[in-house]
Design a protein around this motif. Structure first.
Motif, PDB file in Angstrom:
ATOM      1  N   ARG A 174       0.858  -1.186   0.000  1.00 13.43           N
ATOM      2  CA  ARG A 174       0.000   0.000   0.000  1.00 13.43           C
ATOM      3  C   ARG A 174       0.893   1.234   0.000  1.00 13.43           C
ATOM      4  NH1 ARG A 174      -5.642   1.026   3.113  1.00 13.43           N
ATOM      5  NH2 ARG A 174      -6.061  -0.774   1.769  1.00 13.43           N
ATOM      6  N   MET A 175       0.576   2.168  -0.928  1.00 14.19           N
ATOM      7  CA  MET A 175       1.378   3.376  -1.106  1.00 14.19           C
ATOM      8  C   MET A 175       0.488   4.604  -0.941  1.00 14.19           C
ATOM      9  SD  MET A 175       3.258   2.015  -4.606  1.00 14.19           S
ATOM     10  CE  MET A 175       4.600   3.200  -4.587  1.00 14.19           C
ATOM     11  N   PHE A 176       1.017   5.609  -0.252  1.00 14.73           N
ATOM     12  CA  PHE A 176       0.240   6.803   0.065  1.00 14.73           C
ATOM     13  C   PHE A 176       1.087   8.039  -0.204  1.00 14.73           C
ATOM     14  CE2 PHE A 176      -0.459  10.099   3.349  1.00 14.73           C
ATOM     15  CZ  PHE A 176      -1.790  10.428   3.111  1.00 14.73           C
ATOM     16  N   SER A 177       0.473   9.040  -0.829  1.00 16.69           N
ATOM     17  CA  SER A 177       1.143  10.322  -1.039  1.00 16.69           C
ATOM     18  C   SER A 177       0.179  11.437  -0.689  1.00 16.69           C
ATOM     19  CB  SER A 177       1.609  10.461  -2.494  1.00 16.69           C
ATOM     20  OG  SER A 177       2.230  11.725  -2.710  1.00 16.69           O
ATOM     21  N   LEU A 178       0.664  12.402   0.103  1.00 15.46           N
ATOM     22  CA  LEU A 178      -0.151  13.529   0.561  1.00 15.46           C
ATOM     23  C   LEU A 178       0.544  14.841   0.225  1.00 15.46           C
ATOM     24  CD1 LEU A 178      -2.490  14.761   2.344  1.00 15.46           C
ATOM     25  CD2 LEU A 178      -0.875  14.583   4.262  1.00 15.46           C
ATOM     26  N   SER A 179      -0.192  15.748  -0.380  1.00 13.68           N
ATOM     27  CA  SER A 179       0.338  17.089  -0.619  1.00 13.68           C
ATOM     28  C   SER A 179       0.528  17.771   0.734  1.00 13.68           C
ATOM     29  CB  SER A 179      -0.624  17.899  -1.496  1.00 13.68           C
ATOM     30  OG  SER A 179      -0.762  17.301  -2.771  1.00 13.68           O
ATOM     31  N   ARG A 180       1.768  18.043   1.107  1.00 13.36           N
ATOM     32  CA  ARG A 180       2.095  18.443   2.484  1.00 13.36           C
ATOM     33  C   ARG A 180       1.767  19.902   2.795  1.00 13.36           C
ATOM     34  NH1 ARG A 180       2.769  20.531   6.487  1.00 13.36           N
ATOM     35  NH2 ARG A 180       4.287  20.205   8.173  1.00 13.36           N
ATOM     36  N   VAL A 181       2.022  20.813   1.848  1.00  9.38           N
ATOM     37  CA  VAL A 181       1.878  22.231   2.154  1.00  9.38           C
ATOM     38  C   VAL A 181       0.412  22.555   2.441  1.00  9.38           C
ATOM     39  CG1 VAL A 181       1.570  22.932  -0.260  1.00  9.38           C
ATOM     40  CG2 VAL A 181       2.531  24.558   1.389  1.00  9.38           C
ATOM     41  N   HIS A 182       0.168  23.444   3.414  1.00 12.21           N
ATOM     42  CA  HIS A 182      -1.210  23.772   3.774  1.00 12.21           C
ATOM     43  C   HIS A 182      -1.915  24.443   2.588  1.00 12.21           C
ATOM     44  CE1 HIS A 182       1.015  27.506   4.613  1.00 12.21           C
ATOM     45  NE2 HIS A 182      -0.118  28.118   4.318  1.00 12.21           N
ATOM     46  N   GLY A 183      -3.217  24.149   2.476  1.00 12.17           N
ATOM     47  CA  GLY A 183      -4.002  24.756   1.398  1.00 12.17           C
ATOM     48  C   GLY A 183      -3.892  24.049   0.058  1.00 12.17           C
TER      49      GLY A 183
END
Length: 281
Positions: free
Chosen positions: A168-177
Motif C-alpha cells: 500500500r502506497m500513500f502520497s499527501l500534498s504536504r503544504v497547507h491549502g
C-alpha cells in the motif's frame, strides 16, 4: 563494437565495415556518424532520467501518469493505491528503501530519525490482523516549489500476501491549502514503483483519492506499466528501434557497395584475362 548502456546493463551493437573499395572511407564516415548519433541519444536518455522526470510541472497533460488529479480527498489532495507483487516482503522493502535513498531523479528521500524513531521492521510484533504486516517506511517527494518540510509525504506498508506481498502506497500534498495536486501524488507513486523494477501481480488499485472513486481497479497499462514494456536496459524501445533500423540500413549500404565492388573487380579481372589471351594469340 558499440555498447549502449542503461543502469548496470548494456546492449552491444556490432557494425563492421570492410576495406573493399575506394568507397570504404565513406562507409567508415557513415559508421562514425551513426556512433555519434547513438552516443547523443544515450546522453539524452540519461539526462531525461536524471532531471525531474517525476515532476508533473506546469503542463501535466504532457507528462505520463499525471492524469489523476485529486481535489481534497484527504482534506488536502492525496492518493492511496495498492498492488500485489510476487516478490517477498523483505525484497519489496529492500527495493523501496534503496530507490528512496538513491533519490532516483533527485526528488525522493527516505525518511527516518526523530524522536521517537520507530524501526521499519514490524515482524517482531507478529501482527496478523487485519493483515500480516511486515514492514512500514516513509519517504518524501520534493518539487521545485514544494520541498523539504513542504515536500509531499510518502507512506508505505508491506504485508505478506500468499507467497508474495501486498504493497500500500500513500502520497499527501504536504503544504497547507493544497486542495489540488495536478496529478502529482499519483505520478510520484507510479514513478517510484516503476523504478523499483519489481514485477506486478495484479492491477494497480486506487484505494482512495487519486481523482477517482474508492476501490477502482486500473489496468497496469493505464497506470504503472512494467518497465520491460517501455524500456530495455534503461533505454526507450522507440530509441532502440531507431538504432536497429539505422544499423540495418548501414549494413545494407555496406553490403550493396561491397557487392558492386566485387562485381567491378570481377569485370576488371575478366577484361585483364581476355587481354592476356589476345596478347598470347
Amino acid at each position: 563494437w558499440l555498447k549502449l548502456c542503461g543502469g548496470s546493463d548494456c546492449i552491444p551493437l556490432h557494425i563492421r565495415v570492410r576495406r573493399t573499395s575506394f568507397l570504404s572511407p565513406i562507409l567508415e564516415a557513415m559508421a562514425r556518424l551513426l556512433f555519434a548519433f547513438v552516443a547523443l541519444v544515450g546522453s539524452a536518455v540519461t539526462i531525461e532520467q536524471a532531471t525531474g522526470s517525476s515532476i508533473c510541472g506546469d503542463d501535466p497533460t504532457k507528462v505520463p501518469d499525471c492524469n489523476h488529479e485529486d481535489l481534497g480527498s484527504c482534506g488536502n489532495a492525496c492518493c492511496v493505491v495498492e498492488v500485489s507483487l510476487p516478490a517477498a516482503p523483505t525484497e519489496v522493502y529492500a527495493r523501496l528503501k534503496e530507490v528512496l535513498s538513491s533519490g532516483i531523479d533527485g526528488t525522493f528521500e527516505y525518511v527516518t530519525g526523530g524522536g521517537p524513531n520507530p524501526g521499519d521492521d514490524l515482524r517482531p510484533y507478529k501482527i496478523d490482523q487485519p493483515k500480516p504486516f511486515q514492514f512500514i517506511l516513509q519517504g518524501r517527494h520534493n518539487a521545485p516549489q514544494y520541498k523539504d518540510e513542504d515536500g509531499d509525504i510518502l507512506d508505505f506498508n508491506i504485508a505478506a500476501h500468499g507467497s508474495g506481498s501486498s504493497l500500500r502506497m500513500f502520497s499527501l500534498s504536504r503544504v497547507h491549502g493544497a486542495l489540488g495536486d495536478a496529478g502529482q501524488n499519483f505520478k510520484s507513486l507510479s514513478f517510484l514503483l516503476k523504478n523499483t523494477q519489481l514485477a506486478i501481480s495484479t492491477d494497480f488499485t486506487i484505494v482512495h483519492g487519486c481523482g477517482k472513486a474508492i476501490g477502482v481497479s486500473m489496468a497496469v497499462s493505464e497506470g504503472v506499466a512494467p518497465a520491460e514494456q517501455s524500456v530495455i536496459a534503461g533505454v526507450p524501445v522507440s530509441t532502440l528501434s531507431f538504432i536497429a533500423l539505422a544499423s540495418m540500413a548501414l549494413a545494407a549500404v555496406a553490403a550493396f557497395v561491397t557487392g558492386r565492388s566485387r562485381a567491378a573487380r570481377t569485370v576488371r579481372a575478366g577484361a585483364s584475362s581476355e587481354g592476356l589471351l589476345k596478347a598470347e594469340v
